[in-house]
Design an enzyme around this catalytic site. Structure first.
Site, PDB file in Angstrom:
ATOM      1  N   CYS A  68      47.627  42.976  62.062  1.00 44.53           N
ATOM      2  CA  CYS A  68      47.475  44.326  62.610  1.00 44.53           C
ATOM      3  C   CYS A  68      47.993  44.371  64.047  1.00 44.53           C
ATOM      4  O   CYS A  68      47.519  43.612  64.903  1.00 44.53           O
ATOM      5  CB  CYS A  68      45.999  44.720  62.578  1.00 44.53           C
TER       6      CYS A  68
ATOM      7  N   ASP B   9      70.950  31.791  68.666  1.00 48.92           N
ATOM      8  CA  ASP B   9      69.927  31.003  67.977  1.00 48.92           C
ATOM      9  C   ASP B   9      70.013  31.273  66.474  1.00 48.92           C
ATOM     10  O   ASP B   9      69.778  32.395  66.022  1.00 48.92           O
ATOM     11  CB  ASP B   9      68.555  31.397  68.515  1.00 48.92           C
TER      12      ASP B   9
ATOM     13  N   CYS C 264      44.857  45.384  66.577  1.00 46.22           N
ATOM     14  CA  CYS C 264      43.762  44.479  66.958  1.00 46.22           C
ATOM     15  C   CYS C 264      44.050  43.011  66.670  1.00 46.22           C
ATOM     16  O   CYS C 264      43.286  42.136  67.096  1.00 46.22           O
ATOM     17  CB  CYS C 264      42.474  44.902  66.272  1.00 46.22           C
TER      18      CYS C 264
END
Length: 409
Positions: A197, A333, A200
């Site tokens: 998420c 990269d 959070c």
């Protein structure tokens, strides 16, 4: 449109001249150098060129150029449209695009994910289209969570109408501070960058297309538009078969986003959809080029999510050439190659080329995919018997291959 101030007119004119010289001398398509010259002479040129136009900005990790092309095609139903058709998606490219068509009342600009906040602030665009976020160019791009956070801050407090893919949790989080959001269920095949998420940090539970955080209230919004296999269901519940000439699920998703943007401009699906069906190729993508009895379809792929979509379009019965570079526009990269599941190529004749062919060869060897290593694209092309084949290449490798065939569009 309001006439530009004299300094801006001069900067715009000199930029167009530089772009023309670049094309005439074969140094490029002029879509960047013209804007750079203009911005040196008038740093405020982008803002002045954007004034009095209705603009849409298109940003994502994958599909920006194609979706920009589809939206542009749709909006030509309303009038002239200025656009950066060849993917020059930073401010210099935007200046070139708007300067090249100063009278166009509409504009559709592809925007690099990092530059979206700056370009939105400068242009005051009324519509923003946000499609997906995944890892890309890890040596130069910020972590995608940080990009989504920048989008949130840029959209907060602005009257911008956002068209956003609600199937991508990062895009949803990035778009959720906007004053008005039209949610499109455009799908998300590559999920490896969005299991947590963004609000959070808790785990995301997924059930089909739906997703929700296990530890907070963040969840998938109810979509207004839904991609339903080969069709789009609009906010009124009407189902429209896309029937696009561009192949694959990713392009059907791009088409759904384009139709939602077109409606934000006041154009109904019935008028926009035929325009989308006219698009057959986008800056060389999906073009088939022919030489010496061979017909090669060109596919662009720049990151793990893009390779997944390219495999979806690719024909498993055909030989395939893979070409990877690691120049500045590609990102230097190449560790992202290890995130791509190449096992899908087993059983196909595979030819590997490009500046970083050894990196790709090692990855294929670990995946137990037999391949033939080639020094150049021409060597790989000539090694394949006459007939059809697919080519997947990252950005600069793709442009080099296009150049070999006269920059097919």
């Amino acid at each position: 449109m309001t006439q530009l101030p004299l300094r801006a007119q001069l900067a715009s004119a000199l930029g167009r001249t530089a772009a023309t010289l670049s094309r005439v001398t074969g140094r490029g398509d002029g879509s960047v150098i013209g804007g750079r010259v203009g911005l040196v002479l008038e740093p405020d040129l982008l803002k002045q060129l954007a004034r009095d136009r209705k603009l849409a900005l298109v940003s994502a990790t994958n599909g920006k150029t194609t979706t920009t092309r589809l939206i542009t095609s749709a909006l030509t139903e309303l009038g002239e449209v200025a656009t950066n058709a060849f993917g020059a998606n930073m401010p210099a490219g935007h200046v070139s695009a708007l300067s090249a068509n100063k009278a166009a009342p509409y504009g559709v600009l592809e925007v690099d994910e990092k530059y979206l906040p700056e370009v939105l602030d400068t242009t005051g665009a009324s519509v923003v289209c946000l499609m997906n976020l995944s890892r890309d160019q890890m040596d130069r791009a910020a972590e995608i969570w940080l990009l989504a956070q920048r989008w949130r801050r840029a959209l907060s407090g602005k009257p911008t109408h956002v068209i956003a893919n609600c199937d991508d949790p990062l895009v949803t989080w990035g778009a959720s501070t906007a004053a008005k959001v039209t949610w499109v269920a455009g799908g998300q095949r590559w999920k490896e960058d969005s299991w947590s998420c963004p609000e959070c940090g808790g785990p995301l539970d997924r059930k089909g297309a739906d997703w929700a955080c296990r530890e907070c209230t963040f969840h998938r919004p109810e979509p207004h538009w839904v991609l339903d296999d080969d069709a789009v269901i609009d906010p009124r519940g009407d189902r429209w078969v896309l029937d696009l000439q561009l192949p694959g699920l990713a392009n059907r998703s791009n088409g759904a986003m384009a139709l939602a943007v077109a409606e934000a401009f006041g154009l109904h699906v019935q008028s926009a959809l035929p325009r989308l069906r006219e698009v057959t190729s986008v800056a060389g993508r999906y073009t088939t080029v022919q030489r010496d009895g061979r017909a090669a379809r060109l596919l662009l792929s720049k990151n793990p999510a893009g390779w997944l979509e390219a495999f979806d379009v690719s024909d498993p019965a055909l030989p395939i050439i893979l070409s990877v570079n690691a120049q500045g526009p590609d990102g230097r990269d190449t560790s992202w190659l290890w995130d791509v599941d190449y096992r899908i190529l087993r059983g196909r004749p595979v030819y590997v080329t490009g500046e970083r062919r050894l990196d790709l060869a090692l990855r294929l060897d670990v995946a137990d995919v037999p391949f033939q290593l080639c020094e150049s694209f021409t060597e790989a092309f000539n090694a394949i018997p006459p007939g059809r084949l697919d080519v997947i290449a990252n950005y600069t490798a793709f442009q080099q291959i296009r150049s070999e065939f006269g920059r097919a569009v």
